[in-house]
Design a protein around this motif. Structure first.
Motif, PDB file in Angstrom:
ATOM      1  N   GLY A  56      -3.326   1.384  20.261  1.00 51.01           N
ATOM      2  CA  GLY A  56      -3.177   1.714  21.668  1.00 51.01           C
ATOM      3  C   GLY A  56      -1.785   2.165  22.070  1.00 51.01           C
ATOM      4  O   GLY A  56      -1.505   2.282  23.267  1.00 51.01           O
ATOM      5  N   GLN A  57      -0.947   2.437  21.097  1.00 49.77           N
ATOM      6  CA  GLN A  57       0.430   2.805  21.392  1.00 49.77           C
ATOM      7  C   GLN A  57       0.732   4.254  20.999  1.00 49.77           C
ATOM      8  O   GLN A  57      -0.118   4.946  20.442  1.00 49.77           O
ATOM      9  N   SER A  58       1.941   4.657  21.288  1.00 47.78           N
ATOM     10  CA  SER A  58       2.374   5.998  20.922  1.00 47.78           C
ATOM     11  C   SER A  58       2.902   6.006  19.492  1.00 47.78           C
ATOM     12  O   SER A  58       2.854   5.005  18.779  1.00 47.78           O
ATOM     13  N   LEU A  59       3.405   7.141  19.088  1.00 45.93           N
ATOM     14  CA  LEU A  59       3.958   7.280  17.743  1.00 45.93           C
ATOM     15  C   LEU A  59       5.416   6.848  17.740  1.00 45.93           C
ATOM     16  O   LEU A  59       6.193   7.232  18.614  1.00 45.93           O
ATOM     17  N   THR A  60       5.765   6.111  16.718  1.00 42.68           N
ATOM     18  CA  THR A  60       7.149   5.704  16.516  1.00 42.68           C
ATOM     19  C   THR A  60       7.603   6.232  15.162  1.00 42.68           C
ATOM     20  O   THR A  60       6.944   5.980  14.144  1.00 42.68           O
ATOM     21  N   LEU A  61       8.699   6.942  15.144  1.00 44.49           N
ATOM     22  CA  LEU A  61       9.204   7.505  13.899  1.00 44.49           C
ATOM     23  C   LEU A  61       9.774   6.391  13.022  1.00 44.49           C
ATOM     24  O   LEU A  61      10.618   5.612  13.472  1.00 44.49           O
ATOM     25  N   ILE A  62       9.278   6.332  11.786  1.00 50.33           N
ATOM     26  CA  ILE A  62       9.783   5.355  10.823  1.00 50.33           C
ATOM     27  C   ILE A  62      11.003   5.926  10.110  1.00 50.33           C
ATOM     28  O   ILE A  62      12.067   5.302  10.072  1.00 50.33           O
ATOM     29  N   ALA A  63      10.829   7.104   9.541  1.00 50.02           N
ATOM     30  CA  ALA A  63      11.907   7.682   8.741  1.00 50.02           C
ATOM     31  C   ALA A  63      11.648   9.160   8.521  1.00 50.02           C
ATOM     32  O   ALA A  63      10.529   9.653   8.669  1.00 50.02           O
ATOM     33  N   THR A  64      12.707   9.833   8.148  1.00 49.73           N
ATOM     34  CA  THR A  64      12.656  11.235   7.755  1.00 49.73           C
ATOM     35  C   THR A  64      12.887  11.304   6.254  1.00 49.73           C
ATOM     36  O   THR A  64      13.891  10.776   5.750  1.00 49.73           O
ATOM     37  N   ALA A  65      11.952  11.946   5.562  1.00 56.01           N
ATOM     38  CA  ALA A  65      12.033  12.020   4.097  1.00 56.01           C
ATOM     39  C   ALA A  65      12.660  13.338   3.688  1.00 56.01           C
ATOM     40  O   ALA A  65      12.134  14.409   3.987  1.00 56.01           O
ATOM     41  N   LEU A 102       4.819   7.017   1.332  1.00 60.46           N
ATOM     42  CA  LEU A 102       5.357   5.896   2.110  1.00 60.46           C
ATOM     43  C   LEU A 102       4.660   4.641   1.617  1.00 60.46           C
ATOM     44  O   LEU A 102       3.427   4.600   1.535  1.00 60.46           O
ATOM     45  N   THR A 103       5.423   3.631   1.272  1.00 63.68           N
ATOM     46  CA  THR A 103       4.854   2.350   0.865  1.00 63.68           C
ATOM     47  C   THR A 103       5.091   1.323   1.958  1.00 63.68           C
ATOM     48  O   THR A 103       6.213   1.229   2.480  1.00 63.68           O
ATOM     49  N   VAL A 104       4.052   0.615   2.326  1.00 63.98           N
ATOM     50  CA  VAL A 104       4.188  -0.509   3.246  1.00 63.98           C
ATOM     51  C   VAL A 104       4.172  -1.756   2.372  1.00 63.98           C
ATOM     52  O   VAL A 104       3.149  -2.072   1.735  1.00 63.98           O
ATOM     53  N   SER A 105       5.301  -2.440   2.310  1.00 67.10           N
ATOM     54  CA  SER A 105       5.490  -3.531   1.351  1.00 67.10           C
ATOM     55  C   SER A 105       5.251  -4.889   1.980  1.00 67.10           C
ATOM     56  O   SER A 105       5.479  -5.085   3.188  1.00 67.10           O
ATOM     57  N   LEU A 154       0.850  -1.193   0.000  1.00 65.73           N
ATOM     58  CA  LEU A 154       0.000   0.000   0.000  1.00 65.73           C
ATOM     59  C   LEU A 154       0.882   1.237   0.000  1.00 65.73           C
ATOM     60  O   LEU A 154       1.826   1.322   0.795  1.00 65.73           O
ATOM     61  N   THR A 155       0.558   2.188  -0.849  1.00 64.97           N
ATOM     62  CA  THR A 155       1.290   3.456  -0.883  1.00 64.97           C
ATOM     63  C   THR A 155       0.410   4.554  -0.319  1.00 64.97           C
ATOM     64  O   THR A 155      -0.733   4.748  -0.751  1.00 64.97           O
ATOM     65  N   ILE A 156       0.951   5.255   0.654  1.00 62.96           N
ATOM     66  CA  ILE A 156       0.258   6.349   1.326  1.00 62.96           C
ATOM     67  C   ILE A 156       0.853   7.660   0.825  1.00 62.96           C
ATOM     68  O   ILE A 156       2.080   7.801   0.746  1.00 62.96           O
ATOM     69  N   LYS A 212      11.203  -2.532   3.285  1.00 58.72           N
ATOM     70  CA  LYS A 212       9.875  -2.707   3.849  1.00 58.72           C
ATOM     71  C   LYS A 212       9.046  -1.422   3.753  1.00 58.72           C
ATOM     72  O   LYS A 212       7.854  -1.472   3.522  1.00 58.72           O
ATOM     73  N   PHE A 213       9.705  -0.285   3.908  1.00 57.25           N
ATOM     74  CA  PHE A 213       9.019   1.005   3.909  1.00 57.25           C
ATOM     75  C   PHE A 213       9.690   1.979   2.944  1.00 57.25           C
ATOM     76  O   PHE A 213      10.233   3.011   3.352  1.00 57.25           O
ATOM     77  N   PRO A 214       9.649   1.702   1.649  1.00 50.84           N
ATOM     78  CA  PRO A 214      10.251   2.654   0.708  1.00 50.84           C
ATOM     79  C   PRO A 214       9.520   3.990   0.729  1.00 50.84           C
ATOM     80  O   PRO A 214       8.297   4.041   0.841  1.00 50.84           O
ATOM     81  N   ILE A 215      10.289   5.034   0.622  1.00 57.96           N
ATOM     82  CA  ILE A 215       9.759   6.401   0.690  1.00 57.96           C
ATOM     83  C   ILE A 215      10.202   7.158  -0.548  1.00 57.96           C
ATOM     84  O   ILE A 215      11.338   7.035  -0.987  1.00 57.96           O
ATOM     85  N   SER A 216       9.286   7.951  -1.082  1.00 58.53           N
ATOM     86  CA  SER A 216       9.647   8.864  -2.165  1.00 58.53           C
ATOM     87  C   SER A 216       9.448  10.287  -1.701  1.00 58.53           C
ATOM     88  O   SER A 216       8.602  10.574  -0.849  1.00 58.53           O
TER      89      SER A 216
END
Lengths: 114, 118
Positions: free
Chosen positions: B40-49, B78-81, B19-21, B65-69
């Protein structure tokens, strides 16, 4: 890694009462911020307090910061049912600049009963 | 302030798919941030684009796993692969703005994408 730790994790109060939420953190900070999240949507910035400030007000919100104890509190006065949401503290530990990364706490779920 | 449009707002996907967001900001920003919020959790930073360079990933997150353009200063994806049920989360994009003489960082968020993987 998780920086902020809020307590309580869940809070239920009656409309009109005050709600107090606490946040503790571990490292030195540039500022501390509080955000609100409604029903798993995006977060909305509420208030920011800098490390050299001790108290700040914004409408019904009052935030305090104690850097010696590495803790902050958010007080919502005269709560309303619309205040029902999750509240997160976030710390900016990078010092300066727009590229500072925020570290979020686990959040507090506030329920205000009408 | 910044107005951020994120889509889709929610999706239910089959495991093994991607899925691409998309995230669109109403003004130019140097960096855009992608977060994951598990139930039910907090925010976790995946990446900085970063515009014009590779995204910077946090520990535990990888590009495969999480390619970013980041084709320009107002847009990122953000793509969740190869999704699995463990990827069911809310994904949020964010931008940061400095304010005041102390250059404090304030974050603005999109409305989030609620992803359910079945």
């Amino acid at each position: 890694s998780q920086q902020g730790e809020e307590d309580p994790q869940a809070l239920s109060i009656q409309e009109g009462e005050n709600a107090t939420m606490n946040c503790s953190y571990k490292t030195s900070i540039n500022n501390l911020q509080w955000y609100r999240q409604n029903s798993g949507r995006g977060l909305v910035h509420l208030i920011l307090i800098r490390s050299n400030e001790r108290e700040k007000h914004s409408g019904r919100l009052r935030v305090t910061l104690d850097t010696s104890k590495k803790s902050s509190s958010l007080l919502i006065t005269a709560s309303r049912a619309a205040d029902t949401a999750s509240y997160f503290c976030a710390t900016d530990a990078a010092g300066t600049g727009a590229n500072s990364k925020l570290t979020f706490g686990k959040g507090i779920t506030l329920s205000v009963r009408p | 302030s910044a107005v951020i449009s994120q889509k889709p707002s929610r999706d239910i996907c089959q495991r093994g798919t991607s899925l691409t967001i998309q995230c669109q900001v109403d003004s130019q920003v140097t960096m855009m941030f992608w977060y994951r919020q598990q139930p039910g959790q907090s925010l976790t930073l995946i990446a900085t684009a970063n515009q014009g360079s590779e995204a910077t990933y946090e520990s535990g997150f990888v590009i495969d796993k999480f390619p970013i353009s980041r084709p320009n200063l107002t847009f990122s994806t953000l793509t969740v692969s190869n999704m699995s049920p463990e990827d069911s989360s809310i994904y949020l994009c964010s931008v940061a703005r400095t304010r005041g003489e102390g250059f404090s960082t304030e974050a603005f968020f999109g409305q989030g994408t609620r992803l359910t993987v079945v």
